[in-house]
Scaffold this active site. Structure first.
Site, PDB file in Angstrom:
ATOM      1  N   ASN A   1       0.802  -1.234   0.000  1.00  0.00           N
ATOM      2  CA  ASN A   1       0.000   0.000   0.000  1.00  0.00           C
ATOM      3  C   ASN A   1       0.832   1.281   0.000  1.00  0.00           C
ATOM      4  O   ASN A   1       0.369   2.308  -0.473  1.00  0.00           O
ATOM      5  CB  ASN A   1      -1.042  -0.016   1.127  1.00  0.00           C
ATOM      6  N   TYR A   2       2.057   1.208   0.523  1.00  0.00           N
ATOM      7  CA  TYR A   2       2.999   2.346   0.427  1.00  0.00           C
ATOM      8  C   TYR A   2       4.367   1.775   0.064  1.00  0.00           C
ATOM      9  O   TYR A   2       5.291   1.806   0.893  1.00  0.00           O
ATOM     10  CB  TYR A   2       3.066   3.118   1.752  1.00  0.00           C
TER      11      TYR A   2
ATOM     12  N   GLU B   1       5.567  -3.800  11.777  1.00  0.00           N
ATOM     13  CA  GLU B   1       4.391  -2.929  11.713  1.00  0.00           C
ATOM     14  C   GLU B   1       3.331  -3.730  10.969  1.00  0.00           C
ATOM     15  O   GLU B   1       3.434  -3.888   9.750  1.00  0.00           O
ATOM     16  CB  GLU B   1       4.652  -1.686  10.897  1.00  0.00           C
TER      17      GLU B   1
ATOM     18  N   GLY C   1       3.588 -11.073   8.792  1.00  0.00           N
ATOM     19  CA  GLY C   1       4.590 -10.601   9.744  1.00  0.00           C
ATOM     20  C   GLY C   1       4.664 -11.462  11.002  1.00  0.00           C
ATOM     21  O   GLY C   1       5.720 -11.548  11.636  1.00  0.00           O
TER      22      GLY C   1
ATOM     23  N   GLU D   1      -9.958  -7.089   9.641  1.00  0.00           N
ATOM     24  CA  GLU D   1      -9.493  -5.890   8.943  1.00  0.00           C
ATOM     25  C   GLU D   1      -9.925  -5.993   7.473  1.00  0.00           C
ATOM     26  O   GLU D   1      -9.367  -6.815   6.744  1.00  0.00           O
ATOM     27  CB  GLU D   1      -7.954  -5.857   9.051  1.00  0.00           C
TER      28      GLU D   1
ATOM     29  N   ARG E   1      -5.271   1.339   4.217  1.00  0.00           N
ATOM     30  CA  ARG E   1      -4.232   1.953   5.056  1.00  0.00           C
ATOM     31  C   ARG E   1      -4.259   1.269   6.405  1.00  0.00           C
ATOM     32  O   ARG E   1      -5.340   0.981   6.932  1.00  0.00           O
ATOM     33  CB  ARG E   1      -4.494   3.461   5.219  1.00  0.00           C
ATOM     34  N   CYS E   2      -3.056   1.039   6.959  1.00  0.00           N
ATOM     35  CA  CYS E   2      -3.029   0.363   8.262  1.00  0.00           C
ATOM     36  C   CYS E   2      -3.776   1.190   9.284  1.00  0.00           C
ATOM     37  O   CYS E   2      -4.401   0.654  10.192  1.00  0.00           O
ATOM     38  CB  CYS E   2      -1.596   0.120   8.699  1.00  0.00           C
TER      39      CYS E   2
ATOM     40  N   GLY F   1       3.515  -5.126   7.005  1.00  0.00           N
ATOM     41  CA  GLY F   1       2.562  -5.917   6.233  1.00  0.00           C
ATOM     42  C   GLY F   1       1.487  -6.467   7.137  1.00  0.00           C
ATOM     43  O   GLY F   1       1.250  -5.945   8.232  1.00  0.00           O
ATOM     44  N   GLY F   2       0.843  -7.525   6.671  1.00  0.00           N
ATOM     45  CA  GLY F   2      -0.271  -8.104   7.415  1.00  0.00           C
ATOM     46  C   GLY F   2       0.185  -9.261   8.281  1.00  0.00           C
ATOM     47  O   GLY F   2       1.305  -9.271   8.821  1.00  0.00           O
TER      48      GLY F   2
ATOM     49  N   THR G   1       5.137  -7.539  -4.368  1.00  0.00           N
ATOM     50  CA  THR G   1       4.845  -7.845  -5.781  1.00  0.00           C
ATOM     51  C   THR G   1       4.057  -6.697  -6.411  1.00  0.00           C
ATOM     52  O   THR G   1       4.450  -6.178  -7.462  1.00  0.00           O
ATOM     53  CB  THR G   1       4.075  -9.180  -5.865  1.00  0.00           C
TER      54      THR G   1
HETATM   55  P1  NAP Z   1       1.577  -8.821   3.289  1.00  0.00           P
HETATM   56  O1  NAP Z   1       0.809  -9.717   2.408  1.00  0.00           O
HETATM   57  O2  NAP Z   1       1.835  -9.255   4.683  1.00  0.00           O
HETATM   58  O3  NAP Z   1       2.961  -8.529   2.526  1.00  0.00           O
HETATM   59  C1  NAP Z   1       3.901  -7.639   3.062  1.00  0.00           C
HETATM   60  C2  NAP Z   1       5.248  -7.908   2.454  1.00  0.00           C
HETATM   61  O4  NAP Z   1       5.702  -9.198   2.875  1.00  0.00           O
HETATM   62  C3  NAP Z   1       5.243  -7.948   0.920  1.00  0.00           C
HETATM   63  O5  NAP Z   1       6.416  -7.346   0.459  1.00  0.00           O
HETATM   64  C4  NAP Z   1       5.250  -9.436   0.645  1.00  0.00           C
HETATM   65  O6  NAP Z   1       5.781  -9.775  -0.635  1.00  0.00           O
HETATM   66  C5  NAP Z   1       6.166  -9.923   1.738  1.00  0.00           C
HETATM   67  N1  NAP Z   1       6.110 -11.356   2.031  1.00  0.00           N
HETATM   68  C6  NAP Z   1       5.173 -12.255   1.675  1.00  0.00           C
HETATM   69  N2  NAP Z   1       5.506 -13.481   2.145  1.00  0.00           N
HETATM   70  C7  NAP Z   1       6.672 -13.342   2.815  1.00  0.00           C
HETATM   71  C8  NAP Z   1       7.523 -14.230   3.527  1.00  0.00           C
HETATM   72  N3  NAP Z   1       7.242 -15.518   3.659  1.00  0.00           N
HETATM   73  N4  NAP Z   1       8.637 -13.741   4.085  1.00  0.00           N
HETATM   74  C9  NAP Z   1       8.937 -12.431   3.990  1.00  0.00           C
HETATM   75  N5  NAP Z   1       8.179 -11.538   3.321  1.00  0.00           N
HETATM   76  C10 NAP Z   1       7.054 -11.984   2.746  1.00  0.00           C
HETATM   77  O7  NAP Z   1       0.858  -7.391   3.406  1.00  0.00           O
HETATM   78  P2  NAP Z   1       0.251  -6.492   2.248  1.00  0.00           P
HETATM   79  O8  NAP Z   1      -1.003  -7.128   1.748  1.00  0.00           O
HETATM   80  O9  NAP Z   1       1.319  -6.137   1.263  1.00  0.00           O
HETATM   81  O10 NAP Z   1      -0.102  -5.152   3.054  1.00  0.00           O
HETATM   82  C11 NAP Z   1      -1.311  -4.967   3.726  1.00  0.00           C
HETATM   83  C12 NAP Z   1      -1.159  -5.198   5.216  1.00  0.00           C
HETATM   84  O11 NAP Z   1      -0.110  -4.388   5.716  1.00  0.00           O
HETATM   85  C13 NAP Z   1      -2.381  -4.809   6.006  1.00  0.00           C
HETATM   86  O12 NAP Z   1      -2.632  -5.793   6.981  1.00  0.00           O
HETATM   87  C14 NAP Z   1      -1.983  -3.503   6.674  1.00  0.00           C
HETATM   88  O13 NAP Z   1      -2.686  -3.211   7.857  1.00  0.00           O
HETATM   89  C15 NAP Z   1      -0.541  -3.731   6.891  1.00  0.00           C
HETATM   90  N6  NAP Z   1       0.172  -2.470   7.046  1.00  0.00           N
HETATM   91  C16 NAP Z   1       0.627  -2.126   8.291  1.00  0.00           C
HETATM   92  C17 NAP Z   1       1.272  -0.913   8.472  1.00  0.00           C
HETATM   93  C18 NAP Z   1       1.754  -0.496   9.840  1.00  0.00           C
HETATM   94  O14 NAP Z   1       2.543   0.433   9.897  1.00  0.00           O
HETATM   95  N7  NAP Z   1       1.340  -1.133  10.921  1.00  0.00           N
HETATM   96  C19 NAP Z   1       1.453  -0.051   7.393  1.00  0.00           C
HETATM   97  C20 NAP Z   1       0.977  -0.437   6.147  1.00  0.00           C
HETATM   98  C21 NAP Z   1       0.348  -1.648   5.985  1.00  0.00           C
HETATM   99  P3  NAP Z   1       4.788 -10.175  -1.849  1.00  0.00           P
HETATM  100  O15 NAP Z   1       3.995  -8.956  -2.133  1.00  0.00           O
HETATM  101  O16 NAP Z   1       5.730 -10.566  -2.915  1.00  0.00           O
HETATM  102  O17 NAP Z   1       3.948 -11.309  -1.343  1.00  0.00           O
END
Ligand code: NAP
Length: 511
Positions: free
Chosen positions: A183-184, A279, A264, A406, A312-313, A260-261, A209
């Site tokens: 998302n960012y 985060e 993490g 969420e 957005r988180c 990420g989601g 990705t």
């Molecule tokens: P995500 O699916 O958890 O992915 C986050 C990152 O992790 C991506 O770069 C992803 O790569 C990578 N990833 C996937 N599998 C992995 C593994 N096994 N090992 C290491 N890295 C891996 O999250 P998202 O869908 O991109 O983002 C949305 C989520 O982020 C929401 O839950 C949101 O609330 C959260 N978020 C939190 C904050 C905060 O500051 N708390 C800020 C922004 C977003 P790929 O894309 O290649 O799978």
């Protein structure tokens, strides 16, 4: 996942500055290692999708191999040794030069954000420019804070003489693995990279990705600065599911900063004995008391709930309204929600397609579950592929998934409560604890409930927000580990080193 080299869509704009990133023969983007843009030895590509164009292929990029991950860590370590010996003020100047390049070349980054993640044009431009500001601020902050240390004398300890002087100062951790979310992809990459670099670390970045090409362009702004060692910012691409675990468990990672989601949660379990900054997701509640300024609250709910289509988180993910004002509040929120524009990111629509069909299906499932269990739709449900019209769901109860999960989409649920205890339940029984907000004219009540909310931050009379980027930002429970924001990230990406001067005799004995 990968495919042969049959091409992707889109050479970068921006002329010569970004052209080395792209291989016209493969129609795909390269990855960055040791200062060179390279094609992967895997011969495989990953393609991402354009969320607002029916998920058609957007960009192709390299599916990197494990050997390339190893090489990225080795090159980063070598670069870090060199970088760590460059004076702090010169490191700061180089980071400022990177920020300036990002400002000058922001338009192609914004264009990629529009195409890869359907970010509305204005927000995409803001993300690129805000990232440049963040780099500059981190450079200045680090230049001041990292210059300071402590000098401790031995004689304060019982029985000790003043014959040892201990100098404690901050040193870099080494190589920081930076994993931002979709998302960012630029801002949340630089929020890790800039503090890491000013503190003397190198970075290995794994972009998401969706958002990969925007992140590669961001990396070019560091690579092009004269004096930055080749390999200081390495960018390894590929799907997280394929290379993520290998990168996280790698002995070359001395620190992991992940946003990420729920992925993490697994990442934090797999990390070796290194500091981790997590985060993760949130379910930020907006509690509206009977004495609140309802116009202010409604504006915050619509802005907080629907900006970037709720992806957005810190989006408002549940409204907790006291019964006395719930009807009036919901009417105001509904009126504003109906005015939101829905459409294409290029046209700067306020609501654009969510990131994937799977995400849209998930959001629809949450809304259907709520309606089946008695929730009231205050706006009509409408969906066209990934595009979901803004959705206000009233009379949500604790039995509904929408109350706790969420959505990460343009959906704002409303629960109605009679007491403060009841309101707190929707915050403190959540598995998340990122932010929350409270609307009331009574500052004592606001502070009282803020103290009882189990979240990293509480906003009083304003929507949840991460910025400004130097504020501490943190989640509790499944929302995160550690605290970030520029100042805290610099702190987290260093460790204390002490050098002790042993005097031949206590210093006062010479007097
Ligand atoms: P995500 O699916 O958890 O992915 C986050 C990152 O992790 C991506 O770069 C992803 O790569 C990578 N990833 C996937 N599998 C992995 C593994 N096994 N090992 C290491 N890295 C891996 O999250 P998202 O869908 O991109 O983002 C949305 C989520 O982020 C929401 O839950 C949101 O609330 C959260 N978020 C939190 C904050 C905060 O500051 N708390 C800020 C922004 C977003 P790929 O894309 O290649 O799978």
């Amino acid at each position: 996942m990968g495919s042969g080299h049959e091409g992707g869509a889109g050479a970068p704009g921006g002329g010569e500055f970004y052209s080395p990133l792209y291989n016209p023969d493969t129609g795909a983007y390269r990855f960055l290692i040791d200062g060179e843009w390279r094609d992967s030895a895997s011969g495989q590509l990953v393609h991402n999708a354009n969320p607002s164009k029916g998920n058609e292929r957007c960009f192709g990029f390299q599916a990197c191999t494990r050997d390339e991950v190893d090489a990225a860590y080795a090159g980063a370590k070598a670069a870090q040794r060199q970088w760590g010996r460059i004076p702090l003020n010169k490191r700061a100047s180089m980071l400022k030069a990177a920020a300036e390049l990002m400002r000058q070349h922001h338009a192609p980054i914004a264009d990629a954000l529009i195409r890869e993640i359907a970010k509305p044009k204005k927000d995409a431009t803001t993300e690129a420019k805000r990232s440049a500001d963040l780099i500059e601020y981190a450079a200045e902050e680090g230049c001041r804070s990292l210059a300071k240390g402590d000098m401790i004398t031995s004689d304060s300890f019982p029985g000790a003489e003043r014959d040892k002087l201990c100098m404690a100062h901050k040193v870099p951790l080494g190589v920081v693995l930076c994993i931002p979310p979709f998302n960012y992809p630029v801002n949340l990459a630089v929020s890790k990279i800039a503090p890491a670099l000013i503190a003397g670390n190198a970075c290995v970045v794994k972009p998401p990705t969706q958002g990969c090409v925007s992140a590669l362009m961001m990396a070019q702004c560091f690579k092009k600065v004269p004096g930055i060692p080749a390999g200081l910012v390495q960018v390894v691409t590929g799907r997280g599911a394929d290379i993520g675990d290998y990168m996280v468990e790698h002995p070359g990672a001395n620190c992991i900063s992940f946003t990420g989601g729920d992925t993490g949660l697994a990442v934090s379990r797999k990390a070796r004995m290194v500091p981790v900054q997590m985060e993760l997701g949130g379910k930020d509640a907006c509690i509206v008391f009977p004495d609140a300024d309802l116009d202010l609250a409604a504006t915050a709910i619509v802005k907080g709930g629907f900006s970037y289509s709720g992806q957005r988180c810190t989006a408002v993910k549940i409204v907790v309204a006291f019964e006395e004002i719930a009807d009036a509040l919901v009417a105001k929120v509904e009126e504003k929600t109906r005015k939101l524009t829905v459409g294409q990111p290029e046209d700067d629509a306020q609501i654009t397609a969510v990131v994937s069909a799977a995400s849209a299906d998930f959001i629809q499932g949450l809304v259907e579950d709520a309606v089946a269990k008695g929730a009231t739709m205050r706006t009509e449900w409408r969906r066209d592929a990934n595009l979901i019209w803004p959705c206000l769901v009233d009379d949500v109860t604790a039995e509904m998934r929408l109350c706790w999960e969420e959505p990460f989409g343009p959906v704002v649920p409303v629960v109605r409560v009679g007491t403060e205890e009841e309101a707190l339940r929707y915050v403190n029984e959540s598995k998340y604890g990122l932010q929350g907000c409270v609307f009331t004219r009574d500052i004592d009540r606001a502070i009282g409930i803020a103290d009882r909310m189990e979240t990293g931050t509480v906003q009083i009379n304003g929507p949840p927000a991460r910025g400004p980027d130097h504020f501490p930002f943190q989640g509790v429970k499944d929302s995160g580990i550690g605290s970030q924001g520029i100042v805290n990230s610099i702190e987290m990406m260093t460790k204390v080193k002490t050098t002790v001067i042993n005097l031949a005799k206590p210093s006062y004995a010479t007097a």
